[in-house]
Motif scaffolding. Structure first.
Motif, mmCIF file in Angstrom:
data_model
loop_
_atom_site.group_PDB
_atom_site.id
_atom_site.type_symbol
_atom_site.label_atom_id
_atom_site.label_comp_id
_atom_site.label_asym_id
_atom_site.label_seq_id
_atom_site.Cartn_x
_atom_site.Cartn_y
_atom_site.Cartn_z
ATOM 1 N N SER A 381 0.847 -1.194 0.000
ATOM 2 C CA SER A 381 0.000 0.000 0.000
ATOM 3 C C SER A 381 0.884 1.246 0.000
ATOM 4 O O SER A 381 1.876 1.324 0.723
ATOM 5 C CB SER A 381 -0.898 0.016 1.238
ATOM 6 O OG SER A 381 -1.577 1.248 1.335
ATOM 7 N N THR A 382 0.521 2.220 -0.826
ATOM 8 C CA THR A 382 1.298 3.468 -0.897
ATOM 9 C C THR A 382 0.429 4.694 -0.643
ATOM 10 O O THR A 382 0.860 5.819 -0.895
ATOM 11 C CB THR A 382 1.977 3.604 -2.272
ATOM 12 O OG1 THR A 382 0.974 3.610 -3.299
ATOM 13 C CG2 THR A 382 2.960 2.467 -2.522
ATOM 14 N N MET A 383 -0.788 4.499 -0.135
ATOM 15 C CA MET A 383 -1.686 5.619 0.123
ATOM 16 C C MET A 383 -1.641 5.983 1.609
ATOM 17 O O MET A 383 -2.454 5.530 2.413
ATOM 18 C CB MET A 383 -3.103 5.278 -0.316
ATOM 19 C CG MET A 383 -3.255 5.020 -1.804
ATOM 20 S SD MET A 383 -2.765 6.419 -2.842
ATOM 21 C CE MET A 383 -4.023 7.607 -2.400
ATOM 22 N N HIS A 384 -0.668 6.792 1.982
ATOM 23 C CA HIS A 384 -0.475 7.190 3.374
ATOM 24 C C HIS A 384 -1.041 8.600 3.559
ATOM 25 O O HIS A 384 -0.302 9.585 3.641
ATOM 26 C CB HIS A 384 1.014 7.145 3.730
ATOM 27 C CG HIS A 384 1.655 5.811 3.447
ATOM 28 N ND1 HIS A 384 1.434 4.704 4.229
ATOM 29 C CD2 HIS A 384 2.477 5.412 2.434
ATOM 30 C CE1 HIS A 384 2.110 3.682 3.737
ATOM 31 N NE2 HIS A 384 2.748 4.073 2.648
ATOM 32 N N VAL A 385 -2.356 8.676 3.612
ATOM 33 C CA VAL A 385 -3.042 9.960 3.707
ATOM 34 C C VAL A 385 -3.897 9.975 4.984
ATOM 35 O O VAL A 385 -4.641 9.032 5.242
ATOM 36 C CB VAL A 385 -3.948 10.208 2.474
ATOM 37 C CG1 VAL A 385 -4.639 11.553 2.582
ATOM 38 C CG2 VAL A 385 -3.121 10.124 1.185
ATOM 39 N N ARG A 386 -3.755 11.028 5.759
ATOM 40 C CA ARG A 386 -4.582 11.162 6.964
ATOM 41 C C ARG A 386 -6.046 11.329 6.574
ATOM 42 O O ARG A 386 -6.367 11.686 5.427
ATOM 43 C CB ARG A 386 -4.130 12.367 7.789
ATOM 44 C CG ARG A 386 -4.304 13.709 7.096
ATOM 45 C CD ARG A 386 -4.160 14.850 8.079
ATOM 46 N NE ARG A 386 -4.151 16.163 7.443
ATOM 47 C CZ ARG A 386 -5.227 16.803 7.009
ATOM 48 N NH1 ARG A 386 -6.410 16.242 7.112
ATOM 49 N NH2 ARG A 386 -5.119 18.001 6.463
ATOM 50 N N GLY A 502 -6.303 2.154 -3.319
ATOM 51 C CA GLY A 502 -4.860 2.074 -3.483
ATOM 52 C C GLY A 502 -4.296 3.003 -4.536
ATOM 53 O O GLY A 502 -3.113 2.937 -4.856
ATOM 54 N N GLY A 503 -5.133 3.883 -5.068
ATOM 55 C CA GLY A 503 -4.660 4.852 -6.051
ATOM 56 C C GLY A 503 -5.225 4.609 -7.427
ATOM 57 O O GLY A 503 -5.853 3.591 -7.702
ATOM 58 N N GLY A 504 -5.034 5.589 -8.298
ATOM 59 C CA GLY A 504 -5.530 5.506 -9.661
ATOM 60 C C GLY A 504 -6.160 6.805 -10.094
ATOM 61 O O GLY A 504 -5.621 7.885 -9.834
ATOM 62 N N MET A 505 -7.319 6.733 -10.736
ATOM 63 C CA MET A 505 -8.053 7.917 -11.179
ATOM 64 C C MET A 505 -9.526 7.755 -10.836
ATOM 65 O O MET A 505 -10.054 6.641 -10.840
ATOM 66 C CB MET A 505 -7.906 8.133 -12.692
ATOM 67 C CG MET A 505 -6.530 8.542 -13.130
ATOM 68 S SD MET A 505 -6.498 8.930 -14.897
ATOM 69 C CE MET A 505 -4.892 9.688 -15.015
ATOM 70 N N CYS A 506 -10.176 8.881 -10.578
ATOM 71 C CA CYS A 506 -11.601 8.849 -10.232
ATOM 72 C C CYS A 506 -12.271 10.124 -10.722
ATOM 73 O O CYS A 506 -11.732 11.218 -10.565
ATOM 74 C CB CYS A 506 -11.778 8.712 -8.728
ATOM 75 S SG CYS A 506 -13.510 8.705 -8.195
ATOM 76 N N ALA A 507 -13.448 9.963 -11.319
ATOM 77 C CA ALA A 507 -14.264 11.105 -11.765
ATOM 78 C C ALA A 507 -15.555 11.131 -10.962
ATOM 79 O O ALA A 507 -16.207 10.094 -10.774
ATOM 80 C CB ALA A 507 -14.562 11.005 -13.254
ATOM 81 N N VAL A 508 -15.919 12.334 -10.499
ATOM 82 C CA VAL A 508 -17.119 12.529 -9.683
ATOM 83 C C VAL A 508 -17.903 13.706 -10.240
ATOM 84 O O VAL A 508 -17.315 14.708 -10.662
ATOM 85 C CB VAL A 508 -16.729 12.796 -8.210
ATOM 86 C CG1 VAL A 508 -17.929 13.294 -7.409
ATOM 87 C CG2 VAL A 508 -16.141 11.554 -7.567
ATOM 88 N N LEU A 521 -0.808 -0.774 -7.804
ATOM 89 C CA LEU A 521 0.644 -0.911 -7.747
ATOM 90 C C LEU A 521 1.278 0.478 -7.725
ATOM 91 O O LEU A 521 1.360 1.164 -8.750
ATOM 92 C CB LEU A 521 1.153 -1.726 -8.937
ATOM 93 C CG LEU A 521 2.672 -1.862 -9.111
ATOM 94 C CD1 LEU A 521 3.368 -2.266 -7.820
ATOM 95 C CD2 LEU A 521 3.010 -2.825 -10.224
ATOM 96 N N ALA A 522 1.658 0.933 -6.536
ATOM 97 C CA ALA A 522 2.274 2.238 -6.312
ATOM 98 C C ALA A 522 1.350 3.394 -6.687
ATOM 99 O O ALA A 522 1.803 4.521 -6.845
ATOM 100 C CB ALA A 522 3.610 2.357 -7.051
ATOM 101 N N GLY A 523 0.061 3.136 -6.848
ATOM 102 C CA GLY A 523 -0.866 4.167 -7.294
ATOM 103 C C GLY A 523 -0.642 4.561 -8.735
ATOM 104 O O GLY A 523 -1.165 5.587 -9.194
#
Length: 593
Positions: A381-386, A502-508, A521-523
């Motif tokens: 995991s590479t998503m270290h976000v509070r 775990g990362g990537g792209m998202c549209a809202v 994989l590493a976002g």
């Protein structure tokens, strides 16, 4: 670097005809990139190397060989070489990438793994090297030089200095120092960059450059420092000046930037093209499957008026010389037997692809599937976000109400990767800057690496979106979490969606997730094969278009350079607005600096 045979004596016997060669390609039209000729030829290969080439003589029988392939008049070319490639930007693992590009005629890529290096440091580089081992192509490594790309101006997951360069230079397939993006540091003789350049040269690496819009004495200084290539050339006059200065111009056709036509207009009248090469830089799976890889870049050059043989030479022999690969990129005795047969020299869709004298792809598919392999890095995991709140996405002003001057990152057109700095006066209510202009959106950059909770919020005009939120952990080069959005609520939803997967792209849009492209994989990369990933990417593109980004044929990677502080003129990182030329942070609110 020289590719060495396992058994030199056996090569000599095959070259002399004292024993049968392993492969004979008969009745080919040989494209000789050493002389510029096309002529009928029979080509023999053994032990991974070309051992003999002879002009075909009608009525004469060739020497025996273990395997004989009748080219039936097709053109025989060297395998294509991508002079600058980020495999991570394809969103595929090195193995799935290989499955996709080998049938297109690409047999060597010069990889710069600095995307994953900015997330996982040395572990990321070693993963790319190990995952690319034992493939029916060459995935050569340039050691990342700028991790982060601009120290002190952005937060990344690692930091490379001379010690890391020396260590990674020992990798078996390391050939160069990757794009030296800190051109202000190089020109100014910054100690960190001088030490990195010295370490690379001491290790025998060639020095790959990154010099957007550098000209005059600044370009001369950069060239004198050692880097002698540039894939960031965008303009005709810029291309000519760099060629004249002895810089290899890597003409780029990526999923973001299409530069071949403009570069060709600048250099088409010169006599020699020895220092012109082609690269894809950042090209995603969907485009590779649909349009091609290096073969598509070569087609673009030919369509602009370049002679096909010159174009093939740029994509083979020139690229090999640039990277110091002594016996790669031509079909001649002693060269590696990386070749392709193409029925049409302008279409460049190979019927056969050979790697080391072995048939590895035929009629658009690998001859044998690659064995599955898994690596521990792929599950990290590479998503270290509070935990985030709506307030994190508000642009807080130093006044409670009224109006205020704001520095804005402005894009003159959706097609441009170059931004300018503009000032706009905007209303403030309850301490937050407001905008109801659909062309003026908020942007947040959130550090996602261990040890930092940095978040910066700013404004961007001309992003191309007309509302909603688009979030991405592909954010060159530190790959923090970036969001371009209309409301904090939409931004929060998009950001949390990526943190969860775990990362990537998202549209809202309107408080609903339109699509999420998961890249765990590493976002940066998917673990899916190319066709599955391409389908997912197409759905993501449709979602991005529904947010208003309809002007681009490929909108997926539009926002990924918005936080890259080495592309002129201004960028927003997790530490704030950056003036790229001065390499300094600048205030969001100019009247309160």
């Amino acid at each position: 670097m020289k590719i060495r045979p396992q058994n030199r004596e056996a090569l000599l016997r095959a070259a002399l005809g004292e024993e049968p060669s392993e492969l004979l390609i008969r009745n080919a039209k040989l494209v000789n990139v050493l002389t510029g000729e096309i002529y009928p030829a029979d080509v023999y290969a053994s032990g991974g190397f070309i051992v003999h080439v002879e002009s075909a003589r009608p009525g004469e029988n060739p020497a025996p060989a273990q395997t004989v392939i009748d080219a039936a008049g097709s053109y025989l070319l060297p395998g294509f070489i991508d002079s600058h490639e980020h495999i991570e930007s394809s969103m595929m693992t090195p193995r799935h990438f290989a499955e996709t590009v080998i049938p297109q005629g690409t047999t060597t890529v010069i990889c710069d793994p600095h995307e994953i290096a900015n997330v996982l440091g040395e572990e990321g580089v070693r993963y790319m090297h190990e995952c690319g081992e034992g493939l029916p192509m060459r995935q050569l490594i340039d050691v990342p030089s700028c991790v982060p790309s601009a120290p002190g101006l952005e937060g990344s997951g690692a930091s490379f200095g001379a010690a890391e360069i020396r260590e990674l230079a020992q990798l078996d397939r390391a050939v160069g120092l990757a794009e030296v993006m800190d051109f202000p540091g190089v020109i100014g003789g910054a100690p960190r960059m001088m030490e990195i350049l010295d370490a690379a040269e001491e290790a025998g690496l060639y020095l790959q450059g990154h010099a957007p819009m550098l000209s005059g004495r600044a370009l001369s200084a950069y060239r004198c420092a050692g880097p002698n290539t540039c894939h960031e050339t965008c303009f005709a006059a810029e291309a000519l000046e760099k060629l004249r200065c002895g810089v290899y111009v890597d003409a780029r056709e990526s999923s973001i930037m299409k530069n071949v036509k403009e570069i060709w207009e600048g250099v088409r009248h010169v006599r020699y093209f020895d220092q012109l090469t082609f690269c894809t830089d950042d090209r995603e799976a969907d485009e590779i499957l649909g349009e091609g890889h290096v073969n598509d870049v070569v087609r673009a050059a030919i369509a602009c008026g370049m002679d096909p043989v010159d174009a093939v030479k740029c994509a083979t022999y020139n690229a090999a010389r640039e990277a110091g690969l002594e016996n790669l990129g031509a079909i001649a005795p002693g060269f590696a037997a990386d070749m392709q047969l193409v029925p049409d020299l302008r279409e460049l869709r190979p019927s056969h692809v050979f790697f080391g004298g072995r048939l590895v792809a035929k009629d658009g598919a690998l001859t044998e599937p690659l064995p599955e392999k898994r690596f521990p890095t792929e599950t990290r995991s590479t998503m270290h976000v509070r935990p985030l709140t709506v307030q994190d996405f508000c642009l807080r002003a130093p006044v409670e109400n009224g109006s205020i001057a704001v520095n804005v990152m402005r894009y003159p057109s959706v097609e441009s990767a170059l931004s300018t700095l503009a000032q706009e006066t905007l209303p403030v209510r309850g301490g937050c800057v407001e905008t109801d202009d659909p062309e003026l959106l908020y942007m947040a950059v959130i550090n996602r690496h261990e040890g930092s909770d940095a978040i910066a919020v700013g404004l961007v005009r001309g992003a191309g979106l007309r509302g909603g939120a688009l979030a991405s952990t592909i954010a060159h080069d530190c790959h923090n979490l970036i969001v371009v959005y209309d409301t904090p609520e939409n931004a929060l939803l998009a950001a949390n969606e990526l943190i969860a997967c775990g990362g990537g792209m998202c549209a809202v849009r309107g408080g609903k997730v339109l699509h999420t492209l998961a890249l765990p994989l590493a976002g940066l990369m998917s673990l899916s094969p190319a066709r599955e990933l391409a389908q997912d990417c197409r759905a993501m593109k449709d979602a991005v278009r529904s947010l208003g980004l309809t002007q681009l044929a490929n909108p997926l990677l539009r926002i990924v350079t918005f936080a890259l502080p080495v592309i002129p003129e201004v960028r927003l990182t997790d530490l704030g607005l950056v003036d790229v030329a001065s390499q300094k942070l600048i205030p969001t609110f100019p009247d309160f600096s």
